[in-house]
Design a protein around this motif. Structure first.
Motif, short mmCIF file in Angstrom:
data_model
loop_
_atom_site.label_atom_id
_atom_site.label_comp_id
_atom_site.label_asym_id
_atom_site.label_seq_id
_atom_site.Cartn_x
_atom_site.Cartn_y
_atom_site.Cartn_z
N TRP A 113 57.37 -18.25 31.67
CA TRP A 113 58.22 -17.36 30.12
C TRP A 113 59.87 -17.58 30.78
N GLY A 114 60.23 -17.62 32.19
CA GLY A 114 61.58 -17.50 31.74
C GLY A 114 62.47 -19.18 31.46
N ARG A 115 61.06 -20.34 31.28
CA ARG A 115 62.71 -20.95 30.54
C ARG A 115 62.57 -20.75 28.73
N PHE A 116 61.46 -20.02 27.63
CA PHE A 116 62.10 -18.90 27.14
C PHE A 116 62.70 -18.10 26.87
N PHE A 117 62.79 -17.29 27.81
CA PHE A 117 63.37 -15.47 27.42
C PHE A 117 64.13 -15.50 29.09
N ASP A 118 65.14 -14.75 28.94
CA ASP A 118 65.51 -14.86 29.62
C ASP A 118 65.44 -12.82 30.83
N THR A 119 64.26 -12.46 29.46
CA THR A 119 63.85 -11.26 30.62
C THR A 119 62.55 -10.98 30.94
N GLY A 120 62.43 -10.01 31.41
CA GLY A 120 60.00 -10.36 31.29
C GLY A 120 59.79 -10.97 32.26
N THR A 121 58.48 -10.75 32.75
CA THR A 121 57.96 -11.11 33.42
C THR A 121 56.38 -10.82 32.96
N TRP A 122 55.29 -12.10 33.69
CA TRP A 122 54.18 -11.11 33.46
C TRP A 122 53.21 -11.14 35.07
N ARG A 123 52.46 -10.17 34.87
CA ARG A 123 51.09 -9.94 36.03
C ARG A 123 50.08 -10.52 35.66
N VAL A 124 49.64 -11.51 35.69
CA VAL A 124 48.06 -11.61 35.01
C VAL A 124 46.85 -11.28 35.99
N ARG A 125 45.96 -10.73 36.11
CA ARG A 125 44.58 -10.26 36.56
C ARG A 125 43.78 -11.09 35.90
N ARG A 126 43.00 -11.49 36.53
CA ARG A 126 42.03 -12.41 35.93
C ARG A 126 40.70 -11.19 36.15
N VAL A 127 39.96 -11.72 35.55
CA VAL A 127 38.83 -10.82 34.91
C VAL A 127 37.30 -11.50 34.30
N ASP A 128 36.10 -11.52 34.55
CA ASP A 128 35.37 -11.91 34.00
C ASP A 128 35.00 -12.55 33.02
N ARG A 129 35.30 -14.07 32.53
CA ARG A 129 35.56 -15.00 31.25
C ARG A 129 36.70 -13.75 30.70
N GLY A 130 37.57 -13.96 31.44
CA GLY A 130 38.95 -13.52 30.86
C GLY A 130 39.84 -13.13 32.26
N ALA A 131 41.32 -12.35 31.13
CA ALA A 131 42.13 -11.88 31.79
C ALA A 131 43.08 -11.58 31.37
N ASP A 132 43.74 -10.02 32.17
CA ASP A 132 44.79 -9.22 31.58
C ASP A 132 45.71 -9.81 31.33
N ALA A 133 46.90 -9.81 30.95
CA ALA A 133 48.53 -10.37 30.95
C ALA A 133 49.45 -8.72 30.50
N SER A 134 49.91 -8.65 31.28
CA SER A 134 50.96 -7.78 30.99
C SER A 134 52.55 -8.06 31.53
N LEU A 135 53.11 -7.94 29.73
CA LEU A 135 54.28 -8.59 29.68
C LEU A 135 55.25 -7.17 30.16
N VAL A 136 56.26 -7.62 31.42
CA VAL A 136 56.45 -5.86 32.50
C VAL A 136 58.08 -6.01 32.35
N GLY A 137 59.31 -5.62 32.12
CA GLY A 137 60.39 -5.30 31.74
C GLY A 137 60.88 -6.56 30.87
N ALA A 138 60.60 -7.27 30.04
CA ALA A 138 61.35 -7.61 28.64
C ALA A 138 62.19 -6.53 28.35
N GLY A 139 63.63 -7.64 27.71
CA GLY A 139 64.74 -6.57 27.47
C GLY A 139 64.69 -6.05 26.01
N VAL A 140 63.76 -7.01 25.40
CA VAL A 140 63.87 -6.08 23.77
C VAL A 140 62.47 -6.09 23.62
N VAL A 141 61.51 -5.25 23.08
CA VAL A 141 60.42 -5.93 22.10
C VAL A 141 60.25 -4.67 20.77
N HIS A 142 59.22 -5.19 19.93
CA HIS A 142 59.90 -5.24 18.35
C HIS A 142 58.04 -5.98 17.91
#
Length: 187
Positions: A113-142
């Motif tokens: 992500w940091g190669r394309f955006f200078d704010t925000g990080t991802w927190r990923v948690r694997r689940v059965d047949r999937g993943a929950d991905a949270s974008l944390v600390g993005a400077g701007v959202v829309h």
């Protein structure tokens, strides 16, 4: 001293322009820029892939594209997200296509992500047949960007072989949540 204005890499902007011109022609791109502020258009005309530009400008480009082209494609924001995922995987990140487990793909994709955006990080948690991905600390959202990102994630998993992919945007900062969270599932 760090930059106080969240930035996005030029490639994010170029995907959108490239798709609009390729799919609808140069007149369609002119329709997009016609609904934008002159200062934004001036910046857009000088964007290069390796440059960094105001993240909020990316949101304004997406919003202008939706305004100008929604009659031709009511889901233009989803279309742009899918196109960007295809471009990124085909041109830049081909190694992802060879990975067997789609959960690994989301972890690797979010790590860059940091190669394309200078704010925000991802927190990923694997689940059965999937993943929950949270974008944390993005400077701007829309909202328009969240919809675009949801479509990007959906196409990313299709491209790596996941079947019956669903991506739900279960939490969003634009709706008052602390972070944007995507529940990604596949068979």
């Amino acid at each position: 001293m760090t930059n106080q204005i969240p930035l996005a890499k030029g490639t994010a902007f170029l995907h959108d322009r490239e798709f609009v011109i390729k799919a609808y022609g140069p007149d369609a791109w002119q329709a997009v820029v016609a609904v934008m502020a002159p200062v934004d258009v001036e910046t857009l005309e000088s964007i290069v892939a390796i440059g960094w530009y105001e993240n909020a400008l990316l949101f304004r480009v997406l919003a202008a594209t939706e305004e100008a082209l929604r009659e031709r494609d009511p889901k233009i924001i989803d279309t742009l997200g899918r196109y960007a995922a295809e471009g990124d995987l085909k041109r830049i990140h081909r190694v992802f296509l060879r990975m067997a487990n789609p959960a690994v793909v989301v972890e690797k994709a979010t790590a860059i992500w940091g190669r394309f955006f200078d704010t925000g990080t991802w927190r990923v948690r694997r689940v059965d047949r999937g993943a929950d991905a949270s974008l944390v600390g993005a400077g701007v959202v829309h909202d328009v960007f969240c919809r675009n990102l949801r479509a990007y994630l959906h196409r990313l998993f299709e491209l790596v072989g996941a079947k019956d992919v669903t991506v739900r945007h279960v939490a969003c900062r634009t709706r008052g949540d602390a972070e944007c969270e995507y529940a990604i599932r596949w068979k």
